[in-house]
Design an enzyme around this catalytic site. Structure first.
Site, PDB file in Angstrom:
ATOM      1  N   TYR A  19       0.846  -1.201   0.000  1.00  0.00           N
ATOM      2  CA  TYR A  19       0.000   0.000   0.000  1.00  0.00           C
ATOM      3  C   TYR A  19       0.876   1.244   0.000  1.00  0.00           C
ATOM      4  O   TYR A  19       2.003   1.228   0.506  1.00  0.00           O
ATOM      5  CB  TYR A  19      -0.930  -0.003   1.211  1.00  0.00           C
ATOM      6  CG  TYR A  19      -2.065  -1.001   1.084  1.00  0.00           C
ATOM      7  CD1 TYR A  19      -3.348  -0.597   0.749  1.00  0.00           C
ATOM      8  CD2 TYR A  19      -1.838  -2.360   1.291  1.00  0.00           C
ATOM      9  CE1 TYR A  19      -4.386  -1.506   0.622  1.00  0.00           C
ATOM     10  CE2 TYR A  19      -2.866  -3.285   1.165  1.00  0.00           C
ATOM     11  CZ  TYR A  19      -4.137  -2.850   0.831  1.00  0.00           C
ATOM     12  OH  TYR A  19      -5.157  -3.756   0.689  1.00  0.00           O
TER      13      TYR A  19
ATOM     14  N   ASP B  59       1.324 -12.503   1.255  1.00  0.00           N
ATOM     15  CA  ASP B  59       0.185 -13.324   1.663  1.00  0.00           C
ATOM     16  C   ASP B  59       0.529 -14.795   1.822  1.00  0.00           C
ATOM     17  O   ASP B  59       0.075 -15.445   2.771  1.00  0.00           O
ATOM     18  CB  ASP B  59      -0.963 -13.154   0.662  1.00  0.00           C
ATOM     19  CG  ASP B  59      -1.658 -11.813   0.815  1.00  0.00           C
ATOM     20  OD1 ASP B  59      -1.560 -11.220   1.901  1.00  0.00           O
ATOM     21  OD2 ASP B  59      -2.287 -11.348  -0.156  1.00  0.00           O
TER      22      ASP B  59
ATOM     23  N   TYR C 120      -9.459  -9.845   1.065  1.00  0.00           N
ATOM     24  CA  TYR C 120      -9.381 -10.213  -0.350  1.00  0.00           C
ATOM     25  C   TYR C 120      -9.521 -11.716  -0.547  1.00  0.00           C
ATOM     26  O   TYR C 120      -9.055 -12.520   0.263  1.00  0.00           O
ATOM     27  CB  TYR C 120      -8.055  -9.759  -0.963  1.00  0.00           C
ATOM     28  CG  TYR C 120      -8.097  -8.353  -1.515  1.00  0.00           C
ATOM     29  CD1 TYR C 120      -8.883  -8.045  -2.628  1.00  0.00           C
ATOM     30  CD2 TYR C 120      -7.364  -7.331  -0.933  1.00  0.00           C
ATOM     31  CE1 TYR C 120      -8.939  -6.761  -3.130  1.00  0.00           C
ATOM     32  CE2 TYR C 120      -7.410  -6.029  -1.438  1.00  0.00           C
ATOM     33  CZ  TYR C 120      -8.204  -5.757  -2.527  1.00  0.00           C
ATOM     34  OH  TYR C 120      -8.263  -4.481  -3.034  1.00  0.00           O
TER      35      TYR C 120
ATOM     36  N   HIS D 178      -3.010   0.704  -4.044  1.00  0.00           N
ATOM     37  CA  HIS D 178      -2.107  -0.382  -3.652  1.00  0.00           C
ATOM     38  C   HIS D 178      -1.853  -1.246  -4.877  1.00  0.00           C
ATOM     39  O   HIS D 178      -2.273  -0.918  -5.993  1.00  0.00           O
ATOM     40  CB  HIS D 178      -2.711  -1.200  -2.504  1.00  0.00           C
ATOM     41  CG  HIS D 178      -4.021  -1.828  -2.830  1.00  0.00           C
ATOM     42  ND1 HIS D 178      -5.202  -1.117  -2.868  1.00  0.00           N
ATOM     43  CD2 HIS D 178      -4.350  -3.103  -3.148  1.00  0.00           C
ATOM     44  CE1 HIS D 178      -6.206  -1.918  -3.189  1.00  0.00           C
ATOM     45  NE2 HIS D 178      -5.706  -3.137  -3.376  1.00  0.00           N
TER      46      HIS D 178
ATOM     47  N   HIS E 205      -1.315  -5.521  -6.387  1.00  0.00           N
ATOM     48  CA  HIS E 205      -1.341  -6.970  -6.230  1.00  0.00           C
ATOM     49  C   HIS E 205      -0.283  -7.514  -7.189  1.00  0.00           C
ATOM     50  O   HIS E 205      -0.462  -7.457  -8.406  1.00  0.00           O
ATOM     51  CB  HIS E 205      -2.705  -7.549  -6.597  1.00  0.00           C
ATOM     52  CG  HIS E 205      -3.852  -6.963  -5.827  1.00  0.00           C
ATOM     53  ND1 HIS E 205      -4.376  -7.553  -4.703  1.00  0.00           N
ATOM     54  CD2 HIS E 205      -4.558  -5.829  -6.019  1.00  0.00           C
ATOM     55  CE1 HIS E 205      -5.364  -6.825  -4.244  1.00  0.00           C
ATOM     56  NE2 HIS E 205      -5.499  -5.767  -5.026  1.00  0.00           N
TER      57      HIS E 205
ATOM     58  N   LEU F 288      10.347 -25.262 -15.635  1.00  0.00           N
ATOM     59  CA  LEU F 288      10.128 -25.817 -16.969  1.00  0.00           C
ATOM     60  C   LEU F 288      11.265 -26.759 -17.347  1.00  0.00           C
ATOM     61  O   LEU F 288      12.446 -26.460 -17.120  1.00  0.00           O
ATOM     62  CB  LEU F 288      10.038 -24.685 -17.992  1.00  0.00           C
ATOM     63  CG  LEU F 288       8.754 -23.856 -17.953  1.00  0.00           C
ATOM     64  CD1 LEU F 288       8.968 -22.506 -18.618  1.00  0.00           C
ATOM     65  CD2 LEU F 288       7.608 -24.598 -18.625  1.00  0.00           C
ATOM     66  N   ASP F 289      10.900 -27.889 -17.913  1.00  0.00           N
ATOM     67  CA  ASP F 289      11.867 -28.823 -18.498  1.00  0.00           C
ATOM     68  C   ASP F 289      11.395 -29.088 -19.924  1.00  0.00           C
ATOM     69  O   ASP F 289      10.645 -30.042 -20.173  1.00  0.00           O
ATOM     70  CB  ASP F 289      11.929 -30.124 -17.701  1.00  0.00           C
ATOM     71  CG  ASP F 289      12.613 -29.957 -16.355  1.00  0.00           C
ATOM     72  OD1 ASP F 289      13.337 -28.969 -16.185  1.00  0.00           O
ATOM     73  OD2 ASP F 289      12.415 -30.809 -15.476  1.00  0.00           O
TER      74      ASP F 289
ATOM     75  N   HIS G 273      -3.664  -1.159  -8.206  1.00  0.00           N
ATOM     76  CA  HIS G 273      -5.104  -1.080  -7.949  1.00  0.00           C
ATOM     77  C   HIS G 273      -5.481   0.339  -7.549  1.00  0.00           C
ATOM     78  O   HIS G 273      -5.323   0.742  -6.398  1.00  0.00           O
ATOM     79  CB  HIS G 273      -5.487  -2.078  -6.856  1.00  0.00           C
ATOM     80  CG  HIS G 273      -6.963  -2.238  -6.683  1.00  0.00           C
ATOM     81  ND1 HIS G 273      -7.513  -3.255  -5.945  1.00  0.00           N
ATOM     82  CD2 HIS G 273      -8.006  -1.518  -7.162  1.00  0.00           C
ATOM     83  CE1 HIS G 273      -8.834  -3.142  -5.967  1.00  0.00           C
ATOM     84  NE2 HIS G 273      -9.141  -2.091  -6.690  1.00  0.00           N
TER      85      HIS G 273
END
Length: 776
Positions: free
Chosen positions: A404, A418, A501, A559, A561, A569-570, A724
């Site tokens: 934020y 988070d 959220y 703020h 996200h 990845l192979d 956001h």
């Protein structure tokens, strides 16, 4: 995923036993004159019995047909008929459906008859367990028992994470590709908290012994669910906090909802010592409108010491009246209801689920639920004309941050990690059929341990479904028949609710070899209480400096996200190289009227630090296998696209000055593409223990040695996200806003793979070969 593991046991039950188990003797049955094997059948109510079993029941009054749907089974049955259609195949019943006093009844054998008929092939028995299968409830219990038997064990230990310790990568691939067994015994990694101290342990599941016990110096562990209760109890018992509330006219502490927030790190500029296990508390007033988030108690922050279980500091920057306008977002039933929309699959599913493995057409992959990052997709392969080709060893959310931009006392510290600080898998939100996922979704149950080490079942934690996604290809030649086919997509959906959220993550597979991740944010914006009602008020300029006025006395603060996805990845093997292709304008040297041409320049990226870049959408970035070629001689590869659309402004990095302390702790959010050499212990872009961290132990540390990434086993980390900027249309609840990551085959195949895509539906193919539809 315990559902499919239970199937083998269910299938061994004697007749009547499954129905009796499900009914539990709670429904009143009666005896019908309808005959079952020459004897009167015992009947039970159709709707309540099937709905208790978890099936959807629909009645078509025009056709006089019941439709029953559960997972992969699509059942049609008419009253007074002893025949049902299960996925388009005829099935003889013990007794017909009958009506009595206006209610439909079925025999007690009906569930056994229909749902154990093997006409639904969606769930298959896992003959040989996949080596990456998650820990079962019994294994979790064994781990906890071993820890408690250890001489190191203390009664105040709490479990932050109990998860499979992955076997060596090469052995897992050999199991998937060649059927070779893994040579190492199953083990579990354990992370625990003893007060403020973090301890890691390893448990051998075969011997049920603790094989290592390692204190982690200087680390702060995750916030655990019982910390939430501790914080609420602390503020309710604090006289000092009660006095601060009384200044705001709040006298009933039971109406105050505390939110436990991580404090970050500011080099002691916030007056908080680094060695304490602390949370900051911002509170909201429960006014009874079912939305306490709309009533922030602004300018008041309590700092709670979790070890002492008390408030050690109160930050009060003056009274701002609590916004009291009712703001319920639960308006179900207030508008005109939508007419039903049913997605039907009358011949069953085009995919099968075996243990934790899912096969859809040419795609084959394994998925398990992790306490920290949610679903982990493993051993993703594509069957190319009979050859199972490697694409992705392991992919998941690596980590995310929600920073934020407001410097006020209740906001400056908010930069939530988070998954790394709270554990997004632990905060999995069960999905509602027909709302969070479509009617045709198969819902899977998973088991995770709680902070006491107790296995907890999470129903409907992952949804799997197929959907129409437009034309896969089309061509209309003049005077000739149209050539086209539909595009199907297979979606694996998971949702985590972190405070206000809700985050939706879809892994989407397409028949043409493309796959991607859609990340959606919904829920309720974190809002700030202010004095202004409109932008014309004298206070509005200052009140809206860091956000948007989205309601009277409520600002939605600006703020971001920002998501990072770890993608091991192979591409057709483990020896890969990052390649960049730039379209350029070059002079025309071939003659003719043109002065310029369009060409491309290709270059290989040598090192980890060279690979860490801001995303330029004009450059094509590929992870190629220089040792494998398609039939034209090009190295096979996959394109890496961290931005594939988005509805909010794209976050090109964290919107902070470079001297912010956030950059001492983290760097993953500021580059959209990272490539590192594979290390089995490098999982998280923010580091293993980011709570209160004062240095970058994630991607910044992983790339510090600047190793070569040419022709090596590489891991790709893609960062995407949004800035956001709030708007009124997102209040009081926010419509889902999406961002996307895409991975697309680039000369990986010899031609369009869609032409060879074969849905895994032998029962559907057999029905088509019959040349006619079965009927009731």
């Amino acid at each position: 995923m315990s559902k499919e593991r239970a199937l083998p046991a269910l299938r061994t039950l004697a007749p009547y036993s499954l129905a009796a188990c499900l009914l539990g003797g709670s429904l009143l049955g009666w005896t019908s004159t309808a005959q079952a094997h020459g004897a009167a059948a015992e009947m039970v109510p159709l709707r309540s019995t099937l709905e208790d079993f978890g099936a959807t029941v629909r009645w078509n009054d025009y056709t006089q047909v019941f439709t029953l749907v559960k997972d992969g089974a699509y059942v049609e049955v008419k009253p007074n008929s002893k025949v049902a259609l299960v996925n388009g195949k005829r099935l003889e019943l013990h007794a017909p459906v009958v009506f009595r006093h206006g209610e439909a009844y079925v025999s007690k054998e009906f569930i056994n008859d229909v749902f154990q008929s093997r006409l639904d092939q969606t769930f298959q028995i896992e003959r040989t367990p996949h080596p990456l299968n998650p820990l079962t409830a019994n294994e979790i219990d064994s781990v906890v028992k071993a820890i408690k038997a250890s001489p190191h064990y203390q009664d105040d230990l709490r479990f932050a994470r109990i998860a499979l310790r992955e076997p060596p990568k090469d052995q897992v691939w050999n199991f998937v590709l060649h059927g070779q067994p893994v040579s190492v015994d199953r083990q579990a990694n354990v992370s625990m908290l003893e007060g403020k101290h973090v301890i890691e342990a390893v448990v051998d599941l075969k011997t049920q012994q603790v094989t290592s016990w390692t204190p982690i110096e200087g680390a702060h562990g995750m916030v655990l669910l019982d910390d939430f209760a501790t914080v609420q109890q602390v503020i309710e018992n604090s006289p000092e906090y009660a006095q601060a509330l009384a200044k705001r006219g709040i006298t009933d502490i039971k109406n105050v909802v505390a939110t436990p927030l991580t404090v970050g790190y500011f080099d002691n500029k916030d007056g908080l010592t680094q060695d304490k296990r602390l949370l900051k508390v911002v509170s909201y007033l429960n006014t009874g409108d079912n939305n306490y988030w709309a009533h922030p108690i602004e300018n008041l922050v309590a700092v709670v010491d979790l070890e002492q279980k008390k408030i050690v500091k109160i930050e009060d920057q003056g009274v701002i009246p609590v916004p009291m306008k009712p703001n319920s977002y639960d308006v179900a039933g207030t508008g005109k209801p939508l007419k039903p929309m049913h997605i039907i699959e009358p011949e069953g599913k085009n995919y099968t689920i075996t243990g934790n493995s899912i096969r859809w057409g040419n795609w084959d992959f394994h998925v398990r639920l992790d306490q920290r990052v949610g679903p982990i997709f493993s051993t993703v392969t594509y069957n190319d004309h009979g050859k199972k080709r490697q694409i992705l060893y392991e992919g998941s959310l690596g980590g995310m941050i929600v920073p934020y931009g407001d410097p006020d006392v209740g906001w400056y510290f908010k930069a939530y990690l988070d998954s790394g600080e709270y554990g997004m898998g632990t905060l999995t939100s069960p999905l509602a059929r027909g709302k969070d996922a479509p009617d045709n979704a198969v819902m899977l149950e998973n088991t995770l341990p709680d902070f006491t080490g107790t296995p907890v079942k999470i129903p409907n934690s992952i949804a799997v479904f197929e959907r129409y996604a437009g034309p896969e290809y089309k061509h209309q030649e003049m005077g000739k028949p149209n050539v086209s086919t539909e595009r199907r997509e297979l979606v694996v959906r998971w949702v985590s609710t972190v405070g206000n959220y809700d985050y939706i993550f879809d892994w989407v597979f397409q028949p043409n070899g493309t796959f991607g991740i859609d990340a959606g944010a919904t829920g309720i914006e974190a809002v700030k209480g202010v004095r202004s009602k409109t932008v014309h008020d004298a206070t509005a300029k200052n009140d809206t400096r860091y956000g948007t006025l989205i309601d009277h006395n409520i600002v939605g603060t600006t703020h971001q996200h920002i998501y990072n996805f770890r993608l091991d990845l192979d591409v057709d093997g483990e020896k890969n190289t990052l390649t960049e292709v730039d379209p350029i304008v070059a002079p025309n040297t071939a003659g003719g009227p043109r002065t310029s041409t369009m060409q491309t320049e290709t270059r290989l990226v040598d090192t980890e630090q060279q690979a860490a870049q801001k995303f330029d959408p004009a450059t094509v970035r590929l992870l190629i296998n220089p040792n494998k070629e398609n039939r034209m001689g090009y190295p096979v590869g996959y394109q890496l696209i961290p931005y594939a659309g988005g509805t909010h402004p794209i976050a090109k990095g964290a919107n902070f000055a470079k001297d912010e302390w956030l950059y001492h702790r983290l760097s993953f959010m500021d580059k959209q593409i990272w490539v590192t050499r594979y290390k089995p212990d490098e999982f998280y872009p923010e580091g293993t223990y980011p709570n209160r961290s004062n240095s970058d132990t994630g991607l910044g540390a992983f790339t510090k040695d600047n190793e070569s990434i040419k022709d090596t086993d590489d891991v790709v980390w893609l960062t995407t996200g949004t800035t956001h900027v709030a708007r009124a249309e997102e209040w009081p609840i926010m419509p889902t806003e999406w961002v996307h990551v895409l991975l697309k085959p680039w000369n990986f195949f010899d031609q369009t793979p869609s032409l060879g895509f074969a849905p895994d539906a032998p029962k559907a193919a057999a029905a088509r070969q019959d040349g006619k539809a079965q009927s009731l």
